[in-house]
Design an enzyme around this catalytic site. Sequence first.
Site, PDB file in Angstrom:
ATOM      1  CB  VAL A   1      -0.939   0.013   1.233  1.00  0.00           C
ATOM      2  CG1 VAL A   1      -1.728   1.313   1.297  1.00  0.00           C
ATOM      3  CG2 VAL A   1      -1.890  -1.172   1.188  1.00  0.00           C
TER       4      VAL A   1
ATOM      5  CB  ALA B   1       4.791   2.428   1.245  1.00  0.00           C
ATOM      6  CE  LYS B   2       4.756  -1.648   8.212  1.00  0.00           C
ATOM      7  NZ  LYS B   2       5.651  -0.816   9.049  1.00  0.00           N
ATOM      8  N   GLY B   3       3.989  -3.009   3.341  1.00  0.00           N
ATOM      9  CA  GLY B   3       3.759  -4.204   2.544  1.00  0.00           C
ATOM     10  C   GLY B   3       3.626  -5.416   3.440  1.00  0.00           C
TER      11      GLY B   3
ATOM     12  CG  ASP C   1       6.907  -4.210   9.802  1.00  0.00           C
ATOM     13  OD1 ASP C   1       7.112  -3.076  10.230  1.00  0.00           O
ATOM     14  OD2 ASP C   1       5.885  -4.855  10.106  1.00  0.00           O
TER      15      ASP C   1
END
Length: 420
Positions: A55, A100-102, A141
């Site tokens: 995202v 962002a993050k995934g 992460d």
Amino acid sequence: MDYSEIHQLITKAGRKLKLPEDIIDQMLEPERTIEVSFPVKMKTGKFKVFKGYRVQHLGVRGPYKGGVRYHEEVDINEVKVLAALMSLKTALINIPFGGAKGAVKVNPSKLTENELKSLTHRFAIAIADFIGEKKDIPAPDINTNPQIMSWFKEAYEKHTGKKEPGVITGKLVKSGGIKIRDEATGLGGAAVTEEIARGCFKKANSEISIAIQGFGNVGAHIAHHLYHMGFKITGIADIDGGTVHEDGLDYYQTARESKRGKKIPELCFCQIHGPSTDCHKIAADKILESKVDILIPAAIGNVITRKNAHKIKAKIIVEMANRPIDQDAEAILNKKGVVVVPDILANAGGVLASYFEWQENVSGKKLSYKQAKKKLIDQMKKACQDVQQESREKKITMREAAYLIAIQRIATAIIKRPKE
Ligand code: NAD
């Protein structure tokens, strides 16, 4: 946290800043949500299809930036929330990145090393068109690490035929990572803690007591740096419980034995008396109620809720974990006058170090470990001072102040953006 809460917090802060509604609207929804499915050849010889997400929330301040987690229970709502919080975090510490993050929906502990490597290669290829050192830069992460970042870079470079080490940060040092990255979140948290303590207490660090929940990467590194700064760490707890000594624990002995596999409640090393029998054991959640000056939740989210908020005795809470305090608890703590140092400030040291790594990768100019450490401490303290000043001037909590600063910076970038 539901994504509707992100809408609320951005809208609330934007209106407080008197931003036009059409500027606020541009911050609410992620700019891009990518969902991919990709096959991985398992050790049985058969393929299994996995689901992945990336995202990209806001890219107006620079390339999107944010971690990738591997977790079985991850869902798109959570990834969207985390991406938005990254936009706020990068703006707050004033680095030229967006948010962002995934995630990949997988339990990595059930994979062999080869399967994990293949999964990482396949995920990198699946999102390769959307990322790049000037577009979107993932990082580690939950359940991802430097080795996984290096595998990711390897697959991306092979797939695109470009040498681009800055496409991902948190890599192994031998593939373009930087030494300070591993300890950066804890180090940044220690710098912020010292800055806050300096303003709140009229006593020496050695007289300021601290309890830490969580003794993983973040908990152990913040303990290490606070111990060096001379603070008195009276309690440390991990998932099996903790150990407490009023005269302060010896960080080194505790960390060494914990690394050897001993559980924290079995350990008792006092910084004054050496190995001791005077510690008392404490449950992992009870450490939060310790009679200390500073409490550091550094394990998981939602550990302070309306059930235990009124039992908190610390004067300051430094949120090293992401969202360890829920909204109900925060209201109770505010009423009690507890100072809460918000996660987007306290645990931003990791993304700051990622920025140093990326700068090295794209410019070829290297920072020594000593330079990186000094820069990180200085920038974290500066961000902390900005938040404290905003909080004092506007008579608001540090969390509200952090959101206002971040949203004002994002709004300024949106306003300056070319209109066509
Ligand atoms: P980690 O897995 O290395 O460590 C977490 C530790 O907490 C583990 O030792 C685990 O046993 C312990 N733990 C789990 N549940 C517990 C409980 N109920 N009580 C006490 N201990 C418990 O993870 P980490 O990288 O240290 O991250 C810790 C927190 O910090 C997470 O919330 C993470 O999202 C946040 N965070 C980490 C970074 C980073 O750079 N690592 C950056 C920003 C935020």
